[in-house]
Scaffold this active site. Structure first.
Site, PDB file in Angstrom:
ATOM      1  N   GLU A 108       1.686  -0.499  -5.005  1.00 22.47           N
ATOM      2  CA  GLU A 108       0.731   0.543  -5.341  1.00 22.47           C
ATOM      3  C   GLU A 108       1.592   1.787  -5.547  1.00 22.47           C
ATOM      4  O   GLU A 108       2.066   2.381  -4.566  1.00 22.47           O
ATOM      5  CB  GLU A 108      -0.282   0.765  -4.217  1.00 22.47           C
ATOM      6  N   ASP A 129       0.834  -1.188   0.000  1.00 22.02           N
ATOM      7  CA  ASP A 129       0.000   0.000   0.000  1.00 22.02           C
ATOM      8  C   ASP A 129       0.880   1.253   0.000  1.00 22.02           C
ATOM      9  O   ASP A 129       1.851   1.346   0.763  1.00 22.02           O
ATOM     10  CB  ASP A 129      -0.889  -0.021   1.248  1.00 22.02           C
TER      11      ASP A 129
END
Length: 692
Positions: A380, A344
């Protein structure tokens, strides 16, 4: 209790069969106490000062402490927010290396290092004990019998990712026992895994399973942190996903079951920030252990340098913090046997000095690590800091979520003009972004939908987001959805609109699965899971987010069959999943190329054909020495006829799919001499042809 000096390594609480060694890093502490609790976790029974301090690690060996013992730390040092120090021994702290935590955090004002409501947190030191409200760390026995277990080891080029939520996938599954729904054990149910096998995906990407907490402001609105991007512990599994006790055995059982079915396990991990928030947040772990080491502080050290939008950024550039992250990753690979990670807000972890650095110490450490360099690594590739959008800029060895792919493909099928060149680039793995330094086509993780945004059925049913249930007056969530309701906002019984919506979701799914790169499907898109127009359901631990297994209708059953057919085609046609990037290189002396683009008249596209008049039709031809696959796109509102005589000459052919009617694998016999092919408006048609 007899206490020995013990060892500064390994960090955490480690039982050796005779006793437990405790080791905690804190560079700025003056004293560390180990606090023991009874079996309920409510009463503190003993408190011991750590007997030894070596190289900024406080440690001790306790022969009488065995697995099951609940514990926490109290850490002494200066309370000087202006200098970046927030020590407060009245606050019970979670061990960053804790392997298990008991129960959920129960919010109380005592968890804050300062008195709430004061104008300056450094002037209102809070002396209340937070211990009774805090979850407790647990000493665990790591022993596991794996037997003849073997990892699937799916090649990147064969990988199809399915993004799923542990609770959401089973909370409403009719065949999973009630007490197991929403847990690792429920996900391990053979009837759930059988769905993944029949669907044809190779890898399950689980949204965060590390121990996370519900924000206080959400609980006050009767909401929860459903997605889980609010981590407090990087080694412990989320207690809410455990059905029979706070340990890793249930998760390991899930990994074993999925591996036995040939399916990999990828974890979505959040190392960029923690649940402690900004300078006004609670003191739960890192802040009280050594705030100045664990977090990136602003120039004014009272505040945090926040590139994540959550209030803080973990200081991965600090060697001990980087060690913690690396130890956590290796733990999940070596002890729990997962197959990879999706990071993330990955740029937040690779920032050094002025900004993102593709040669940062952390990225270098991962790629040289003998364990981590062998698993799947997915970034990401954006965060909220300056120059935070870094798609394509991660080093070789990494795959990346391709946000441009999502936006371009949505825009093309929505009918926006000027997106035909973007369609072509994205179908070939976005070589313009990723083809450098020897990277392969699989580096582009292609997706049309993900947890953050509309589901697939909502993408074709809503023009606008409808996030009112989140309690923020519909201000949260993206406004740039590139969606269309095709005539009516939300539910409708108009058969023409429903038929067009079904065609559009077939178009989107088919485009995803014929694109070079690594496709990712969102949980439930294959059977029409809706969030009723909510594109930011992070706080919706309700039927809005859960997969409703028993409520899909005949349209959804037909779409499921179509998706299964698409995935079968991708497995069987190697041209759809190549490792290398395709650039129109010649295959033979007859002029055949590995990829070419045709106009409806069968002639190769000229540069001006891509732009003049905002074209929306093109045929992609992929080829090798023995086969061709032709995918015909018609994004216009008129039927189109293609002449495909030359590409199919002398070959037997099969229609792989047609998004106009949802049919897959329609076989035809005989050679083709002439082939005028009709493609209905706003649809796709794919044909595979083979010699002999």
């Amino acid at each position: 209790m007899k206490i020995e000096s013990g060892s500064p390594t390994p960090l955490g609480a480690n039982w050796d069969g005779s006793g437990t060694n405790f080791a905690l890093f804190s560079a700025n502490a003056t004293k560390v106490e180990l606090c023991l609790f009874d079996s309920t976790g409510r009463r503190e029974t003993d408190r011991f000062e750590m007997p030894e301090h070596t190289h900024d690690v406080w440690h001790g060996y306790f022969p009488e402490i065995w697995p099951g013992q609940k514990y926490g730390y109290r850490v002494y040092g200066p309370y000087e927010p202006e200098a970046g120090h927030r020590f407060n021994p009245n606050k019970l702290l979670i061990d960053p290396y804790a392997r298990a935590l008991s129960g959920e955090l129960r919010w109380h004002d005592s968890m804050f290092g300062y008195r709430l409501g004061s104008s300056r947190e450094d002037l209102s030191f809070d002396r209340r004990d937070s211990g009774p409200a805090m979850p407790k760390c647990i000493v665990v026995d790591e022993a596991t019998t794996w037997g003849t277990h073997r990892k699937p080891k799916v090649r990147w080029s064969d990988t199809v990712i399915y993004e799923a939520h542990v609770k959401g996938i089973t909370a409403m599954h009719p065949d999973v026992p009630d007490h197991l729904r929403g847990t690792f054990a429920g996900l391990a149910d053979p009837r759930v895994i059988d769905h993944f096998v029949k669907l044809g995906v190779t890898s399950i990407e689980l949204m965060p399973i590390h121990y996370f907490i519900d924000d206080r402001h959400l609980l006050q609105k009767n909401l929860r942190n459903y997605w889980g991007y609010n981590t407090l512990s990087f080694f412990a599994p989320a207690a809410r996903y455990l059905s029979y006790g706070p340990n890793h055995h249930e998760f390991k059982h899930l990994v074993r079951r999925l591996h036995d079915a040939g399916i990999e396990v990828i974890l979505d991990v959040v190392y960029n920030h923690t649940a402690e928030g900004n300078q006004l947040g609670p003191t739960l772990s890192f802040r009280g252990i050594d705030n100045a080491s664990y977090y990136v502080l602003a120039e004014h050290k009272r505040y945090y340098h926040d590139t994540t939008g959550t209030g803080n950024t973990v200081n991965v550039a600090h060697p001990r913090v980087m060690q913690m992250v690396m130890d956590s990753l290796r733990y999940w690979v070596e002890v729990c046997r997962v197959d990879g990670f999706r990071f993330d807000l990955a740029p937040a972890m690779a920032r050094e000095g002025a900004g993102f650095d593709r040669s940062s110490a952390w990225l270098d450490a991962v790629l040289q690590d003998p364990i981590l360099s062998k698993v799947k690594l997915i970034a990401e590739p954006w965060d909220l800091g300056h120059d935070g959008y870094q798609v394509g800029n991660f080093p070789p060895g990494w795959a990346e979520w391709n946000g441009r792919y999502r936006d371009d493909i949505r825009s093309f099928w929505k009918g926006d003009g000027g997106y035909l060149p973007a369609l072509g680039r994205n179908l070939l793995g976005s070589a313009d972004i990723f083809d450098h330094a020897g990277r392969k086509a699989w580096a582009s993780v292609n997706f049309v939908t993900a947890h953050d945004g509309f589901t697939l059925i909502d993408l074709v049913s809503y023009n606008e987001k409808h996030n009112e249930a989140n309690g923020e007056d519909n201000r949260d969530g993206h406004g740039d959805n590139r969606s269309s309701n095709w005539g009516v906002e939300g539910d409708t019984d108009d058969p023409a609109i429903l038929e067009l919506r079904d065609r559009m979701r077939r178009n989107l799914m088919a485009t995803l699965l014929v694109s070079q790169g690594t496709p990712m499907l969102l949980m439930g898109d294959e059977i029409g899971r809706t969030q009723y127009g909510n594109n930011n359901a992070y706080c919706q631990d309700t039927e809005m987010s859960w997969l409703s297994w028993g409520k899909h209708d005949g349209r959804d059953e037909a779409f499921l069959a179509f998706v299964i057919g698409l995935l079968k085609a991708r497995r069987e046609v190697a041209l759809l999943r190549q490792r290398r990037f395709l650039h129109g290189d010649p295959l033979d002396a007859n002029g055949a190329k590995d990829v070419c683009w045709l106009r409806p008249d069968g002639q190769e596209m000229a540069p001006e054909d891509w732009l003049e008049g905002e074209p929306k039709v093109v045929a992609m031809v992929l080829a090798d020495e023995s086969a061709r696959i032709i995918v015909l796109f018609n994004g216009s509102t008129e039927d189109v006829t293609y002449n495909l005589t030359d590409p199919l000459a002398g070959m037997g052919w099969t229609q792989l799919f047609n998004t106009a009617d949802g049919m897959t694998f329609t076989a035809y016999e005989g050679d083709v001499v002439t082939f005028p092919c009709g493609v209905a408006k706003q649809s796709m048609l794919a044909i595979v042809a083979r010699k002999g």
